[in-house]
Design a protein around this motif. Structure first.
Motif, PDB file in Angstrom:
ATOM      1  N   SER A 131       0.854  -1.244   0.043  1.00 54.57           N
ATOM      2  CA  SER A 131      -0.034  -0.194  -0.059  1.00 54.57           C
ATOM      3  C   SER A 131       0.853   1.209  -0.078  1.00 54.57           C
ATOM      4  CB  SER A 131      -0.903   0.044   1.013  1.00 54.57           C
ATOM      5  OG  SER A 131      -0.104   0.091   2.268  1.00 54.57           O
ATOM      6  N   ILE A 132       2.081   1.097   0.723  1.00 55.41           N
ATOM      7  CA  ILE A 132       3.108   2.267   0.725  1.00 55.41           C
ATOM      8  C   ILE A 132       3.538   2.458  -0.549  1.00 55.41           C
ATOM      9  CG2 ILE A 132       5.184   3.207   1.517  1.00 55.41           C
ATOM     10  CD1 ILE A 132       4.268   1.792   4.144  1.00 55.41           C
ATOM     11  N   ALA A 133       3.895   1.366  -1.349  1.00 56.10           N
ATOM     12  CA  ALA A 133       4.384   1.593  -2.721  1.00 56.10           C
ATOM     13  C   ALA A 133       3.534   2.009  -3.741  1.00 56.10           C
ATOM     14  CB  ALA A 133       4.993   0.204  -3.267  1.00 56.10           C
ATOM     15  N   THR A 134       2.088   1.540  -3.742  1.00 57.06           N
ATOM     16  CA  THR A 134       1.243   2.098  -4.552  1.00 57.06           C
ATOM     17  C   THR A 134       0.811   3.518  -4.169  1.00 57.06           C
ATOM     18  OG1 THR A 134       0.117  -0.278  -4.338  1.00 57.06           O
ATOM     19  CG2 THR A 134      -1.069   1.711  -5.025  1.00 57.06           C
ATOM     20  N   ALA A 135       1.048   3.853  -3.051  1.00 57.59           N
ATOM     21  CA  ALA A 135       0.835   5.523  -2.903  1.00 57.59           C
ATOM     22  C   ALA A 135       2.054   6.287  -3.270  1.00 57.59           C
ATOM     23  CB  ALA A 135       0.678   5.603  -1.500  1.00 57.59           C
ATOM     24  N   ILE A 136       3.172   5.621  -3.201  1.00 55.96           N
ATOM     25  CA  ILE A 136       4.517   6.138  -4.105  1.00 55.96           C
ATOM     26  C   ILE A 136       4.223   6.382  -5.410  1.00 55.96           C
ATOM     27  CG2 ILE A 136       6.801   5.892  -4.334  1.00 55.96           C
ATOM     28  CD1 ILE A 136       6.989   4.816  -1.504  1.00 55.96           C
ATOM     29  N   VAL A 137       3.766   5.319  -5.910  1.00 59.36           N
ATOM     30  CA  VAL A 137       3.669   5.270  -7.436  1.00 59.36           C
ATOM     31  C   VAL A 137       2.575   6.394  -8.082  1.00 59.36           C
ATOM     32  CG1 VAL A 137       2.801   4.111  -9.379  1.00 59.36           C
ATOM     33  CG2 VAL A 137       4.275   2.962  -7.785  1.00 59.36           C
ATOM     34  N   GLU A 138       1.528   6.535  -7.164  1.00 58.77           N
ATOM     35  CA  GLU A 138       0.625   7.383  -7.422  1.00 58.77           C
ATOM     36  C   GLU A 138       0.983   8.920  -7.405  1.00 58.77           C
ATOM     37  OE1 GLU A 138      -2.961   6.417  -4.886  1.00 58.77           O
ATOM     38  OE2 GLU A 138      -3.225   4.518  -6.277  1.00 58.77           O
ATOM     39  N   GLN A 139       1.359   9.158  -6.136  1.00 57.14           N
ATOM     40  CA  GLN A 139       2.006  10.404  -6.021  1.00 57.14           C
ATOM     41  C   GLN A 139       3.199  10.876  -6.774  1.00 57.14           C
ATOM     42  OE1 GLN A 139       2.947  10.939  -1.732  1.00 57.14           O
ATOM     43  NE2 GLN A 139       0.667  10.398  -1.075  1.00 57.14           N
ATOM     44  N   ALA A 191       5.146  13.994 -11.739  1.00 59.71           N
ATOM     45  CA  ALA A 191       5.538  14.242 -12.963  1.00 59.71           C
ATOM     46  C   ALA A 191       4.533  14.729 -13.722  1.00 59.71           C
ATOM     47  CB  ALA A 191       5.769  12.870 -13.291  1.00 59.71           C
ATOM     48  N   ARG A 192       3.304  14.567 -13.653  1.00 63.64           N
ATOM     49  CA  ARG A 192       2.288  15.107 -14.569  1.00 63.64           C
ATOM     50  C   ARG A 192       2.097  16.661 -14.331  1.00 63.64           C
ATOM     51  NH1 ARG A 192      -0.411  10.345 -13.350  1.00 63.64           N
ATOM     52  NH2 ARG A 192      -1.543  11.416 -11.876  1.00 63.64           N
ATOM     53  N   THR A 250       2.048   1.613 -15.241  1.00 64.45           N
ATOM     54  CA  THR A 250       1.953   2.860 -14.855  1.00 64.45           C
ATOM     55  C   THR A 250       3.162   3.628 -15.514  1.00 64.45           C
ATOM     56  OG1 THR A 250       3.559   3.172 -13.086  1.00 64.45           O
ATOM     57  CG2 THR A 250       1.203   2.368 -12.632  1.00 64.45           C
ATOM     58  N   PRO A 251       2.930   5.107 -15.602  1.00 63.18           N
ATOM     59  CA  PRO A 251       4.311   5.967 -16.210  1.00 63.18           C
ATOM     60  C   PRO A 251       5.534   5.837 -15.495  1.00 63.18           C
ATOM     61  CG  PRO A 251       2.353   7.346 -15.881  1.00 63.18           C
ATOM     62  CD  PRO A 251       2.177   6.019 -15.318  1.00 63.18           C
ATOM     63  N   GLY A 290      12.478  13.027  -4.164  1.00 67.05           N
ATOM     64  CA  GLY A 290      12.963  13.297  -5.416  1.00 67.05           C
ATOM     65  C   GLY A 290      12.002  12.520  -6.398  1.00 67.05           C
ATOM     66  N   VAL A 291      11.643  13.131  -7.392  1.00 70.03           N
ATOM     67  CA  VAL A 291      11.227  12.376  -8.741  1.00 70.03           C
ATOM     68  C   VAL A 291      11.804  12.927  -9.996  1.00 70.03           C
ATOM     69  CG1 VAL A 291       8.950  11.827 -10.205  1.00 70.03           C
ATOM     70  CG2 VAL A 291       8.969  12.206  -7.644  1.00 70.03           C
TER      71      VAL A 291
END
Length: 118
Positions: free
Chosen positions: A5-13, A18-19, A55-56, A110-111
């Motif tokens: 769930s943490i990894a999913t939130a990281i991917v979404e954020q 980036a967008r 995902t992106p 960082g992203v």
């Protein structure tokens, strides 16, 4: 495994960041994880690989910066590592500390993304 769930939130954020910057695919995400955050870095890496699929961030790398848990001793006016399992007694004056200075972090720092095609 709450790391998923943490990894999913990281991917979404990270995707939202980036967008918002007008970027395309994300190539690198850096996170700070405190020693007391209750997150196992290896499990987070594995979960990130699962969560990023489709995902992106599909090809993105995850960098985990671990933060040592540190407390402040007011009597000695010094900071000390609390270790694992945590021990909140000052090693110099043997008094307890209630002032945790670091170790609970769980943040994206960082992203990096590829510029979006025009």
């Amino acid at each position: 495994m709450h790391e998923l769930s943490i990894a999913t939130a990281i991917v979404e954020q990270a995707g939202e960041i980036a967008r918002a910057d007008g970027a395309g695919d994300v190539s690198l995400v850096t996170v700070r994880v405190g020693e007391l955050a209750g997150v196992v870095p290896d499990a987070l890496h594995f979960a990130f690989e699962v969560a990023r699929d489709g995902t992106p961030l599909a090809a993105a790398e995850l960098v985990v910066e671990q933060v040592t848990a540190r407390a402040w001793c007011g009597a000695c006016a010094r900071e000390f590592a609390v270790g694992m399992p945590p021990f909140f007694w000052c090693p110099d004056c043997d008094r307890p500390s209630r002032d945790l200075r670091s170790g609970r972090e769980l943040e994206i720092t960082g992203v990096e993304a590829v510029p979006a095609p025009r």
